[in-house]
Design an enzyme around this catalytic site. Sequence first.
Site, short mmCIF file in Angstrom:
data_model
loop_
_atom_site.label_atom_id
_atom_site.label_comp_id
_atom_site.label_asym_id
_atom_site.label_seq_id
_atom_site.Cartn_x
_atom_site.Cartn_y
_atom_site.Cartn_z
CD GLN A 69 -3.27 0.50 1.99
OE1 GLN A 69 -3.27 -0.56 2.53
NE2 GLN A 69 -4.14 1.42 2.27
CB SER A 125 2.44 -4.85 3.81
OG SER A 125 1.19 -5.06 4.54
CG LEU A 126 -1.14 -4.91 -0.64
CD1 LEU A 126 -1.55 -5.53 -1.79
CD2 LEU A 126 -1.64 -3.55 -0.32
NE ARG A 181 -3.14 -8.19 5.10
CZ ARG A 181 -2.22 -7.04 4.81
NH1 ARG A 181 -2.67 -5.97 3.94
NH2 ARG A 181 -1.21 -7.02 5.40
CG HIS A 208 2.27 -4.51 9.52
ND1 HIS A 208 2.12 -5.68 9.23
CD2 HIS A 208 2.08 -3.94 8.41
CE1 HIS A 208 1.88 -5.91 7.92
NE2 HIS A 208 1.83 -4.63 7.39
CD GLN A 217 1.49 -9.43 5.74
OE1 GLN A 217 0.34 -9.04 6.02
NE2 GLN A 217 2.45 -9.59 4.63
#
Length: 313
Positions: free
Chosen positions: A10, A94-95, A119, A203, A252
């Site tokens: 992102q 991340s994503l 998510r 996170h 994660q």
Amino acid sequence: MAVAFTFPGQGSQAVGMGKDLADAFPEARRIFQEVDDALGENLSKLIWEGPEETLMLTANAQPALMAVSLAAIRALESRGFSLKGKIAYVAGHSLGEYSALAAAGFVSVADAARLLRIRGNAMQAAVPAGEGAMAAIIGLEQADVEAACAEAAKGSVCQIANDNGGGQLVISGARAAVELAAKLCTEKGAKRALMLQVSAPFHSALMAPAANVMRDALAGVTKNAPVVPVLSNVTVSPTSDPDEIARRLVEQITGRVRWRETVEWFGANGVTTLYEIGAGKVLSGLARRINRDIATASVGSAAEVEATLAALA
């Protein structure tokens, strides 16, 4: 001499991304249609036409970025390219880890889109608006940042969320604690401590409700062994075991994105070139700051697809 594919997270989103791929490659266009069908809405129109403020929303940005990355993969594959045998590892920020896994066949594109929508919504809902925050800390040693977070937390949450390399760390947690930690980091000698315009404290331990949601969501999809090993954000080690991958994806949500260590791992394990698959060039820039001996290239347009095919032929 090995090649790895990396997939952006992102922040790399931009209105119009992927349109060039969709126009040039029917296989890429079908990816966007597949994502639209999976979500039951015209996300492609939002990706290509905006408005930007709607595309920026976490629940939209996450599947949108995955769609662009997978469109680039399908464009490569339409010309006979195959990850297996050509690519040693995949990893995503991340994503982007979901994009990497979908590219490697761990889940279908439709399931990846649905998982990322879940998510994004779960991460947004985990903490009431305004109660969490994130800040970028530039030019301060990790130990000093960790000490500032510990001092500022005082029973609440404040922790390192992203280790992006090049002297850039991102902290996340309760707003008051993050604001205090950012101030302490400045006092400790950070070049910059910048509060980020984000919608939630990603996170961090405050994302625990979202982790529970993702545990259930991942349990409900078909999972396959990826055709190439994936490096996990939270462990910086490769695996092809579907159950282990699912566990790492849950971890994660609340765990640190260890991107500096990921690039360092690539360098220590024979990777000489990193290709950033999808929108933007953020990961390429980070990689150059972490290890200048690793070459980088981007694959987000039709011209870049052609260049990649020629380079990896």
